[in-house]
Structure formats: structure tokens, C-alpha cells
Scaffold this active site. Structure first.
Site, PDB file in Angstrom:
ATOM      1  N   HIS A 162      -7.042  67.548-100.132  1.00 14.56           N
ATOM      2  CA  HIS A 162      -6.803  66.999-101.474  1.00 14.56           C
ATOM      3  C   HIS A 162      -5.843  65.814-101.476  1.00 14.56           C
ATOM      4  O   HIS A 162      -5.476  65.322-102.545  1.00 14.56           O
ATOM      5  CB  HIS A 162      -6.297  68.108-102.405  1.00 14.56           C
ATOM      6  CG  HIS A 162      -7.272  69.237-102.523  1.00 14.56           C
ATOM      7  ND1 HIS A 162      -8.359  69.201-103.369  1.00 14.56           N
ATOM      8  CD2 HIS A 162      -7.367  70.416-101.848  1.00 14.56           C
ATOM      9  CE1 HIS A 162      -9.061  70.308-103.235  1.00 14.56           C
ATOM     10  NE2 HIS A 162      -8.482  71.063-102.312  1.00 14.56           N
ATOM     11  N   SER A 180      -4.618  73.693-103.231  1.00 13.18           N
ATOM     12  CA  SER A 180      -5.789  73.404-104.056  1.00 13.18           C
ATOM     13  C   SER A 180      -5.740  74.050-105.438  1.00 13.18           C
ATOM     14  O   SER A 180      -6.416  73.577-106.343  1.00 13.18           O
ATOM     15  CB  SER A 180      -7.065  73.815-103.322  1.00 13.18           C
ATOM     16  OG  SER A 180      -6.987  75.149-102.882  1.00 13.18           O
ATOM     17  N   LYS A 215     -14.300  65.226-100.663  1.00 14.40           N
ATOM     18  CA  LYS A 215     -13.545  65.180-101.933  1.00 14.40           C
ATOM     19  C   LYS A 215     -13.311  63.724-102.324  1.00 14.40           C
ATOM     20  O   LYS A 215     -14.267  63.060-102.727  1.00 14.40           O
ATOM     21  CB  LYS A 215     -12.313  66.044-101.818  1.00 14.40           C
ATOM     22  CG  LYS A 215     -12.810  67.501-101.837  1.00 14.40           C
ATOM     23  CD  LYS A 215     -11.891  68.579-101.481  1.00 14.40           C
ATOM     24  CE  LYS A 215     -12.680  69.883-101.532  1.00 14.40           C
ATOM     25  NZ  LYS A 215     -12.183  70.881-100.621  1.00 14.40           N
TER      26      LYS A 215
HETATM   27  C1  PLP Z   1     -12.712  71.942 -99.826  1.00 19.88           C
HETATM   28  C2  PLP Z   1     -11.713  72.345 -98.800  1.00 19.88           C
HETATM   29  C3  PLP Z   1     -12.089  72.578 -97.476  1.00 19.88           C
HETATM   30  C4  PLP Z   1     -13.541  72.599 -97.030  1.00 19.88           C
HETATM   31  O1  PLP Z   1     -14.078  71.336 -96.975  1.00 19.88           O
HETATM   32  P1  PLP Z   1     -15.676  71.121 -97.193  1.00 19.88           P
HETATM   33  O2  PLP Z   1     -15.891  69.733 -96.748  1.00 19.88           O
HETATM   34  O3  PLP Z   1     -15.919  71.348 -98.653  1.00 19.88           O
HETATM   35  O4  PLP Z   1     -16.385  72.117 -96.344  1.00 19.88           O
HETATM   36  C5  PLP Z   1     -11.091  72.856 -96.555  1.00 19.88           C
HETATM   37  N1  PLP Z   1      -9.800  72.924 -96.930  1.00 19.88           N
HETATM   38  C6  PLP Z   1      -9.405  72.741 -98.208  1.00 19.88           C
HETATM   39  C7  PLP Z   1      -7.959  72.833 -98.569  1.00 19.88           C
HETATM   40  C8  PLP Z   1     -10.348  72.455 -99.193  1.00 19.88           C
HETATM   41  O5  PLP Z   1      -9.965  72.286-100.455  1.00 19.88           O
END
Ligand code: PLP
Length: 407
Positions: free
Chosen positions: A207, A179, A242
Site C-alpha cells: 500500500h 491494510s 494496487k
Molecule cells: C494485496 C496485498 C498482497 C497481495 O498482493 P496481490 O498482488 O493482490 O496478490 C500482499 N500484501 C498486502 C499487504 C496486500 O495488501
């Protein structure tokens, strides 16, 4: 003095160390634009990579879902919260990522903190990439399994750790797309190590889902390891917040392993089920993603445009300052500028031009690699990305002049 009296001085200390975090109040203005604390801005910090969060098809699905199901789900999925919408979504998620079975959680974070302790515990071992997301780290700690962290993307280091381990149950945990760096894990390499050492891989594709692979089916599909080539040694998870544009998370893989997670994940059993109206929005999003080649092409065109525009060879100021994009072909495009002060002053100078790009500093990233984390989206127009490139080139030239004058 009570320890309750210490919160205030501790907050002051955070402020002195520039570690106090402030939230901005935002309102969408369409596309990648938003009003931020009252000011219109162009945002390069959203994970809504396909621009689906405001998509009319998703909004309609929420409205229809609310009419049919109401708002809250009322109970845990183990009691009366597992709506027909949530059940249909699980089948569609499994089909979408081409794995046998899926389980839908109310958040991605809750997925990881539920799944890992369901799989391993005291006496077992976890092998985690050093740059893994916080939810993977917290899930690992919560499991009470022994956790070792291998150097980022260093599969030789991981292989040594696995070879030295005497644990019966070994779990390898990795982001699929990292990320803060935007690079992609060597998924076939992780699978080969899992096979050689009788381990299971938990792959977090927060992602990658929606943007990578054929029809946006994610990083595992991009690696050719789904459908007939799926391995029971890979448990896949992703968030629905996302590129999918809604909220929630899911885990998918071998039907027996997923059934075990359903039985044992405490964040699944002891949380109220996600509302059916969100499941309906996610189902609409999956259809938009499957037919969304144009959105992914738009995103990739913007990625190429940004990378060409910020190539240090293409602009003297950028080259002189040594600012460079990390090698990434995903929507996450980190511009490493080195010192914290430079990253912060760039963020502020961009903000004054109506451009919102977050500065990321240690300890989130290694010392000396402070950066601007540029997140691109299919919602960005060519002119909008050009305005960011133009601003960064100008700011690099200003820095060069400042350095020359100081000499
Ligand atoms: C954003 C994210 C999460 C958490 O997901 P949410 O739906 O925001 O709780 C888990 N793992 C990674 C790599 C993330 O970027």
C-alpha cells in the site's frame, strides 16, 4: 453420511452467522465510478490509488505487448517463460525502488508465500506484526518456522521476543502500510532491531509503492533507506496490483539474497511466468508513477479534504456518535464506528445513495472497532469526496436523532 454431504449445512451455518460472502459483478465507468450488479456507483473501495488501472498509456503498452509477445508466457521463468519484457521489468523495478536487484512474481500473494519459505524453515523463527496481511501469515505457516506475533507496531514487545530467541535464523515480517488501519510501520526501528539481533526484515509495501516517498518510490525510500543507504537486512516486497494498477508482485534487495529466493521460491519455479504484456504495462506504469507528482498531489488533497470533513470537532453529529477516522495520512482512511450493526447499516445507507464503501468487521479487525474502510484515489474528484462527507454527516445526524427518540 459422507463428509461431502456437510458442505451444504456448513454453508447454511455461514449464512446464519452473516459470514457468507457475496461477490459483486462490476464494470468500469471511468474514474472511480463503476457499474455494480447493474447499478452505477461511486467506489471508495479500490486499491487503484493513482487511477492507473484504466490509464491509456498502460492500455497501449498491453496492446503493443500482445502484438509482440502474444498472450501467455508458456512456461516457468526457469524454462522458457522469462521474456525480454520480464527481464527488463526486473531491472527497472530494482532501479525504481533503488535496491540492487528485483525478482518479478505473477502475484503479490505468490511472492509472500514463496519468499518466506525460501528464507526460513524448521528450527528458525519468524516475528510477525499481529496485523500483517494474510499472505504473510500463510507464507510463514508454509515455511514451518516457529511464528510468534508481536502486538501491532509494538517494537518493545518485538525486542523482548528477539532477545529471548535462540534461533540462528530470525525473520521479522511486517506490512509497511497496514491494510486495515492505514498506519505506517517504524521501518528504521525494525532495522535497528534486526541489526541488534542478527535478523532479516521482510517488508511488505503493497500500500506504499506508488504513493509514498519521492516519486512514489515507496515506504522504504520515504524512510531514506534505499540507494546508498540500503541495508542488506531489509528485503522489500510489493504488489503491482494496487497503485501500480496492473497485477503481479516482486521482491527486491541484496543481490545474493534475491538470487537465493530465485533458486528456492516454489511459487516462482513451479508457476508459469507472468505474461510479457503485463510486464510491459507495469513498465509503462512505473514511468507514469515517476512523473506522477500531480496524481500524488491530487490524492493528498482528497485525503486532507476527507479528514477535515470527517473531523468530529467539525460536525456535531459525528462528534456525538463518536465516529472517528484512525490517524492515517495514507489513501486508507478507516472510519471507526464501533458496533458491527452500525457499520453494516451505514454501508447499506451509503449504497442506497450510490456510494460504495465496505464495512470491515471482526475478526478482520479487533472486536468493537467495526469500521468503514474508505480507500481514496487520485481518480476521485473534489465533488465526489464532498458527496461522501455530506452523506456521512447526514447519517450521523440521523443516528443521533434515532438515539434521542429512543431515550
Ligand atoms: C494485496 C496485498 C498482497 C497481495 O498482493 P496481490 O498482488 O493482490 O496478490 C500482499 N500484501 C498486502 C499487504 C496486500 O495488501
Amino acid at each position: 453420511m459422507s463428509w461431502l454431504d456437510e458442505f451444504s449445512p456448513r454453508l447454511n451455518e455461514l449464512e446464519l452467522q452473516h459470514l457468507l460472502r457475496h461477490r459483486r459483478v462490476v464494470e468500469p465507468l471511468g474514474g472511480a465510478r463503476m457499474r455494480v450488479d447493474g447499478e452505477p456507483m461511486l467506489a471508495f473501495c479500490s486499491n487503484d490509488y493513482l487511477g492507473l488501472a484504466g490509464d491509456p498509456a498502460l492500455v497501449q503498452a498491453v496492446q503493443d505487448g500482445a502484438k509482440r509477445y502474444g498472450v501467455g508466457s508458456g512456461a516457468s521463468p526457469m524454462v522458457s517463460g522469462h521474456s525480454s519484457a520480464n527481464a527488463a521489468l526486473e531491472d527497472e523495478l530494482a532501479a525504481f525502488v533503488q535496491l540492487p536487484r528485483a525478482l518479478y512474481f505473477y502475484a503479490g500473494f505468490a511472492t509472500n508465500v514463496g519468499v518466506i519459505p525460501a528464507l526460513v524453515g524448521l528450527g528458525d523463527e519468524i516475528f510477525a506484526d499481529r496485523l500483517n496481511h494474510a499472505s504473510l501469515i500463510d507464507g510463514s505457516l508454509l515455511s514451518r518456522a516457529h511464528m510468534q506475533r508481536y502486538r501491532h507496531a509494538d517494537l518493545e514487545h518485538l525486542a523482548q521476543m528477539l532477545a529471548a530467541s535462540e534461533a540462528k535464523r530470525k525473520l521479522i515480517v511486517s506490512d509497511a502500510v497496514f491494510s486495515m488501519d492505514g498506519d505506517v510501520a517504524d521501518i528504521p526501528g525494525l532495522l535497528a532491531l534486526a541489526e541488534a539481533h542478527d535478523a532479516l526484515v521482510l517488508l511488505d509495501d503493497a500500500h506504499g509503492l506508488g504513493v509514498m516517498g519521492p516519486q512514489g518510490r515507496g515506504a522504504l525510500a520515504a524512510a531514506g533507506l534505499t540507494g546508498a543507504n540500503a541495508s542488506r537486512r531489509i528485503l522489500y516486497m510489493s504488489t503491482l496490483s494496487k497503485a501500480v494498477g496492473v497485477a503481479g508482485g516482486f521482491v527486491a534487495g541484496d543481490a545474493t539474497v534475491v538470487e537465493w529466493v530465485l533458486q528456492k521460491a516454489r511459487s516462482y519455479t513451479f508457476a508459469t511466468a507472468a505474461p510479457a504484456l503485463l510486464a510491459e504495462a507495469i513498465r509503462a506504469a512505473l514511468r507514469r508513477i515517476a512523473e506522477g507528482e500531480a496524481l500524488r498531489e491530487q490524492l493528498h488533497a482528497r485525503i486532507l479534504q476527507l479528514r477535515r470533513g470527517l473531523d468530529p470537532e467539525s460536525h456535531l453529529g459525528l462528534g456525538t456518535m463518536g465516529w472517528h477516522l484512525l490517524p492515517s495520512d495514507t489513501a486508507i482512511q478507516p472510519l471507526v464506528v464501533g458496533e458491527n450493526a452500525i457499520a453494516l447499516s451505514l454501508m447499506e445507507a451509503l449504497r442506497q445513495r450510490g456510494l460504495w464503501v465496505p464495512a470491515i468487521r471482526p475478526p478482520t479487525v479487533p472486536a468493537g472497532t467495526a469500521r468503514l474502510r474508505i480507500a481514496l484515489s487520485a481518480a476521485h474528484t473534489e465533488a465526489e469526496v464532498a458527496s461522501l462527507v455530506g452523506a456521512l454527516r447526514e447519517l450521523a445526524d440521523q443516528q443521533v436523532r434515532a438515539v434521542l427518540q429512543a431515550d
